[in-house]
Design an enzyme around this catalytic site. Structure first.
Site, short mmCIF file in Angstrom:
data_model
loop_
_atom_site.label_atom_id
_atom_site.label_comp_id
_atom_site.label_asym_id
_atom_site.label_seq_id
_atom_site.Cartn_x
_atom_site.Cartn_y
_atom_site.Cartn_z
N ASN A 129 0.87 -1.18 0.00
CA ASN A 129 0.00 0.00 0.00
C ASN A 129 0.91 1.23 0.00
OD1 ASN A 129 -1.80 2.06 0.59
ND2 ASN A 129 -2.31 1.32 2.64
N TRP A 130 1.00 1.87 -1.14
CA TRP A 130 1.95 2.98 -1.28
C TRP A 130 1.41 4.28 -0.67
CZ3 TRP A 130 3.97 2.41 -7.05
CH2 TRP A 130 4.59 1.17 -7.17
N LYS A 131 0.15 4.27 -0.28
CA LYS A 131 -0.48 5.46 0.31
C LYS A 131 -0.27 6.69 -0.59
CE LYS A 131 -0.11 3.24 4.74
NZ LYS A 131 0.01 3.31 6.19
N HIS A 177 -9.46 1.13 4.94
CA HIS A 177 -8.18 1.33 5.64
C HIS A 177 -8.38 2.28 6.82
CE1 HIS A 177 -4.09 2.56 6.49
NE2 HIS A 177 -3.72 1.43 5.90
N GLU A 191 -6.72 4.68 7.89
CA GLU A 191 -6.51 6.11 7.59
C GLU A 191 -7.75 6.71 6.93
OE1 GLU A 191 -2.79 5.51 5.57
OE2 GLU A 191 -1.88 4.98 7.48
N GLU A 231 -5.35 -4.97 10.76
CA GLU A 231 -4.33 -3.94 10.96
C GLU A 231 -4.60 -3.19 12.26
OE1 GLU A 231 -2.37 -2.76 7.05
OE2 GLU A 231 -4.14 -1.53 7.24
N GLY A 273 2.56 2.34 10.76
CA GLY A 273 3.49 3.45 10.58
C GLY A 273 4.21 3.86 11.86
N SER A 332 3.51 -1.99 10.33
CA SER A 332 4.96 -2.03 10.50
C SER A 332 5.58 -3.38 10.13
CB SER A 332 5.35 -1.64 11.94
OG SER A 332 4.95 -0.30 12.19
N GLY A 349 2.92 -1.09 4.28
CA GLY A 349 2.94 0.33 3.94
C GLY A 349 4.36 0.79 3.67
#
Ligand code: PGA
Length: 256
Positions: A9-11, A95, A97, A167, A173, A213, A234
Site C-alpha cells: 500500500n503505497w499510500k 483502511h 486512515e 491492521e 506506521g 509495521s 505500507g
C-alpha cells in the site's frame, strides 16, 4: 491451502514517474517469484503507468480506495469502472486512515465491498482496533463490529472472494508491530467469527493478512503463525529491496 498474499500500500507516495522506477526495480527482483500473490497499490494517478509495466507479469494491481456509486455527481471520487479499466484486480477498502481522516464507516465499507464484488474486483477489507480500544480490552469487539457490519448481507460464497487485513491501528506506521502471537490471536478470532457467521469452509479458505509495521526482519515470524496468510505493507513497500525481501520470505510458507 491458502496462497500467501503480499500487498504494498503505497499510500500518498510516488508520482507516476517515481512509481515506474519502483516497479522497474521490483520486476528485476521478483520476476521468477512463485507461490505467493503480489499486489501493488499505487495512488490513482499512477495506476495506469504501473499497469502498463506489470501486465503479463505476476504482479497484480490494486487501488487504495473507490467510491461505491457507479457514476455521477461525486466530485473528486473515483468509480469501480474507472479503476477496473486501468487494470486493477484488487481494491483496499476501509483502511484505518480512511476511517480516521476521511469519515469511512462500516456502512461505507459495506457498500464498497458489495460494489467491488459486483465489478469482479477483490476487496482487501481492513479491520483493526485503535490503541485505546486495545487498552480497554475491546479489540475483539471492535474487530467483530468491523467484520459483521462491513460484510453484512454478503453470502458465504461472496465472502470467499474477499481478503481481510487485520491492521491494529497502533501498529501502522509506528514501527511498533503486533507480536506474531498478538496478531495470530486476532486472526484466529476472525476465522472463528467467519465460521460462526458462515461456515467452516469459508473460514478456512479466506485469506487474512496482517498489516502494521511489517518489515523484512519481522515477516518470517509473522508468517510462521498458522492463521497469518500474508501482509499489507505500507512503509516497507516503498523500496524495492525491502518489499522484495518481504515477498521472498513470505513465499517460504507458500512453498511448504
Ligand atoms: P505500515 O502501514 O506498514 O507503514 O505500518 C501498513 C498499512 O497501513 O497498510
Amino acid at each position: 491451502m491458502r496462497k500467501p498474499l503480499i500487498a504494498g500500500n503505497w499510500k500518498m507516495n510516488k508520482t507516476p514517474r517515481e512509481a515506474a522506477e519502483l516497479v522497474q526495480a521490483l520486476k528485476d527482483k521478483l520476476t521468477e517469484i512463485d507461490g505467493v500473490d503480489i499486489v501493488l497499490a499505487p495512488s490513482f494517478t499512477a495506476l495506469e503507468t504501473v499497469y502498463n509495466l506489470i501486465k503479463g507479469s505476476k504482479l497484480g494491481l490494486g487501488a487504495q480506495d473507490v467510491h461505491w456509486e457507479e457514476k455521477g455527481a461525486y466530485t473528486g471520487e473515483v468509480s469501480f469502472s474507472m479503476i477496473k479499466e486501468t487494470g486493477c484486480q484488487y481494491v483496499i477498502i476501509g483502511h484505518s486512515e480512511r476511517r480516521q481522516y476521511f469519515g469511512e464507516t462500516n456502512e461505507t465499507v459495506r457498500r464498497k465491498v458489495k460494489a467491488a464484488l459486483k465489478f469482479d474486483l477483490t476487496p482487501i477489507v481492513c479491520v483493526g482496533e485503535r490503541l485505546e480500544e486495545r487498552e480497554k480490552g475491546k479489540t475483539f469487539q471492535v474487530v467483530e463490529n468491523h467484520i459483521k457490519e462491513g460484510l453484512a448481507t454478503l453470502s458465504g460464497e461472496a465472502v470467499l472472494k474477499i481478503v481481510i487485513a487485520y491492521e491494529p491501528v497502533w501498529a501502522i506506521g509506528t514501527g511498533r508491530t503486533a507480536t506474531p502471537q498478538q496478531a495470530n490471536e486476532v486472526h484466529t478470532f476472525i476465522r472463528q467469527l467467519l465460521s460462526d457467521i458462515y461456515n467452516r469452509d469459508v473460514a478456512s479458505q479466506t485469506r487474512i493478512l496482517y498489516g502494521g509495521s511489517v518489515k523484512p526482519d519481522n515477516i518470517s515470524a509473522l508468517m510462521a503463525e498458522q492463521e497469518i496468510d500474508g501482509a499489507l505493507v505500507g512503509g516497507a513497500s516503498l523500496e524495492a529491496q525491502s518489499f522484495s525481501e518481504i515477498v521472498q520470505r513470505a513465499k517460504i510458507k507458500g512453498v511448504n
